[in-house]
Design a protein around this motif. Sequence first.
Motif, PDB file in Angstrom:
ATOM      1  N   GLN A  12      14.617   7.208  66.885  1.00  0.00           N
ATOM      2  CA  GLN A  12      14.800   8.512  67.513  1.00  0.00           C
ATOM      3  C   GLN A  12      16.261   8.800  67.817  1.00  0.00           C
ATOM      4  N   SER A  13      17.088   7.774  67.873  1.00  0.00           N
ATOM      5  CA  SER A  13      18.511   7.966  68.133  1.00  0.00           C
ATOM      6  C   SER A  13      19.274   6.746  67.624  1.00  0.00           C
ATOM      7  N   ILE A  14      20.569   6.925  67.457  1.00  0.00           N
ATOM      8  CA  ILE A  14      21.456   5.833  67.068  1.00  0.00           C
ATOM      9  C   ILE A  14      22.440   5.605  68.216  1.00  0.00           C
ATOM     10  N   THR A  15      22.537   4.376  68.665  1.00  0.00           N
ATOM     11  CA  THR A  15      23.377   4.054  69.817  1.00  0.00           C
ATOM     12  C   THR A  15      24.449   3.046  69.421  1.00  0.00           C
ATOM     13  N   TYR A  16      25.719   3.364  69.728  1.00  0.00           N
ATOM     14  CA  TYR A  16      26.853   2.468  69.518  1.00  0.00           C
ATOM     15  C   TYR A  16      27.235   1.868  70.875  1.00  0.00           C
ATOM     16  N   THR A  17      27.373   0.546  70.934  1.00  0.00           N
ATOM     17  CA  THR A  17      27.622  -0.147  72.202  1.00  0.00           C
ATOM     18  C   THR A  17      28.800  -1.099  72.079  1.00  0.00           C
ATOM     19  N   ASN A  18      29.668  -1.066  73.094  1.00  0.00           N
ATOM     20  CA  ASN A  18      30.724  -2.065  73.212  1.00  0.00           C
ATOM     21  C   ASN A  18      30.851  -2.443  74.687  1.00  0.00           C
ATOM     22  N   ILE A  19      31.479  -3.571  74.945  1.00  0.00           N
ATOM     23  CA  ILE A  19      31.554  -4.105  76.303  1.00  0.00           C
ATOM     24  C   ILE A  19      32.998  -4.449  76.634  1.00  0.00           C
TER      25      ILE A  19
END
Length: 602
Positions: A330-337
């Motif tokens: 349903q969505s595309i999520t980009y993650t960084n920390i």
Amino acid sequence: MRVLGRLLLLPLVAALVLAEDNSIEPKGTPRCGASLNQPSKALAIELNADANCIWQIQRTTDETIRAIFSYFQFAPSSSCETESIKVYDGPSTNSTLLGQICSDTDAIPILESSSDSLTFLITTNSVVFTRNFFVFYYFFSETDAVNCGGELTGPNGTFTSPNYPAAHPEFTYCIWHIQTDKNSKINLQFQDFFLELDQNCRFDFVAVYDGPSTNTGLIGKVCGRTQPSFESSSNTITVVLSTDDSNSYRGFSAEYTSIPLPAPVQPDASLTCSSDSMTIVLSKSYLASLGYDETQLQLNDPSCRPVVTDSIVFSFPLTSCGTTKQDDGQSITYTNIVSLSPTGNVITRQKSLEIIAKCKMENNSTVEIMYITKNNIIQNITSVGRYDVSISFYDSDSFSNPILESPYYIDLNETIFTQVSLHSTDPNLLVFVDTCIASPQPDFGSPTYDLIRSGCNKDDTVVTYPPLEHYGRFKFNAFRFLRYFPSVYLQCDVVICDSNDTDSRCTRGCISRQKRDISSYLWKTNAVVGPIRLKRDLRSAGHSESLTKAEAEETPNLQQHSFYTLSFVVLISNIIIVVAVILKYHIKHQAGYSYQKLQSSY
């Protein structure tokens, strides 16, 4: 006398409300689920513990189903996991989920079905409590929709309900989006307000939202006779008017003004996302309060270093610096920390802190979400961006030379090559053209003509190309609309998928309305291109090919006197042809707009 008139009017209004309240559901209507096919109906639903009830609404005409959940009362302390209303775009609970309503829903859900049926399921838990819900629905078409709502900008302004001060139309649904300058908030005042009176504002109401959309942030819902006022917390506010098909009154007149806000305080952390990059900004004072400095910061990839000025800024492409990508269908999520490592080998007196930055791509926009953990406390920072999508015409199927002229003059039946482009640094994305419609008007009012619908070619000249990285491509033969509209505009709905997902919407192609097992996709965007005009429109104006497009449209057609007689004969011939076509048109009982394909004479 005015006060006396109002006192005399109140019993009449109350009687009308009571009459409508008593006519909502006739005797014999099932209290736990039903199959409905009336063009409109209101449902007052009362349920107790352990209910699991399904209502199915089926339309028989080519219209849209709109369902308005204007009142819902769940058991106290319930959650979405134990009690909810789930709404599906189709004939069963296996269809696409349109939305879920729970006790903490901060909005008045108004949902529309794209298929010929809409289903909603109400589930309750085991707590002994009488739950009450009110739902009304109706069928509507775009041609019947009331023209209202819109975008309001500037420091102040006014707006009214449709037909004000006369009675508003039935089944009115309007949305006004108000935006003032940055660093301001909005005061909204209704000078005159008269909608149907109801204790819970179930039938006709105005809903006001603190923000740019109707998803969350409900400030209030009002009806009856009052003069309400509202104040936003930012420079955007959204106003919704919804009415049913009875007891219409004069509606409202409202004005808004902007109020300057104090200079914003530098946030501890902020996040900005685009189609290309992610930018994280941290304040030096915030880090200093935790006992850190910028030398101790790192992303998932430690080699990506920040730029240090008055703040600490990490700015990097979405697919770099150790960013991870997740596609949940349903969505595309980009993650960084951003991590901060305390110093010392055995003990530390510094607070451990981790900043999780997420760019979530959905709903025709890029929504940024940042979680900051402070000793197990999570803070949420959000902002909004948009996909960068464009659409262009090309001169061949190599798609190497875009057409830069506007309008684009072309012969009837000549092939038009069209490309939708996504501008993003993420190479693992696909662009899929879900729907493309044509219209002679840039606002896409009636008439319209489907070229592509739900990935299915609706015109027999349309040829779609397989998805190619950031490009969605198709071609079709030029046509014109009847009744001598000079231009054709295109509007395309676009879906963006992760190319690593072999079962995404982009790879499934044509989906008919009967195939309801396809998983939903919540976000899409659209682009508009045009106009297209016929070359004969350019030549018939008596212009040489060396003239500019502005001259082609604006310069008068100067003919010599020797051609007047021939022009008159041609005019008479055209009149005879038009009369014959009209007679044939009425004989065959053909109504409405259509399009016409002609063989090119050039």
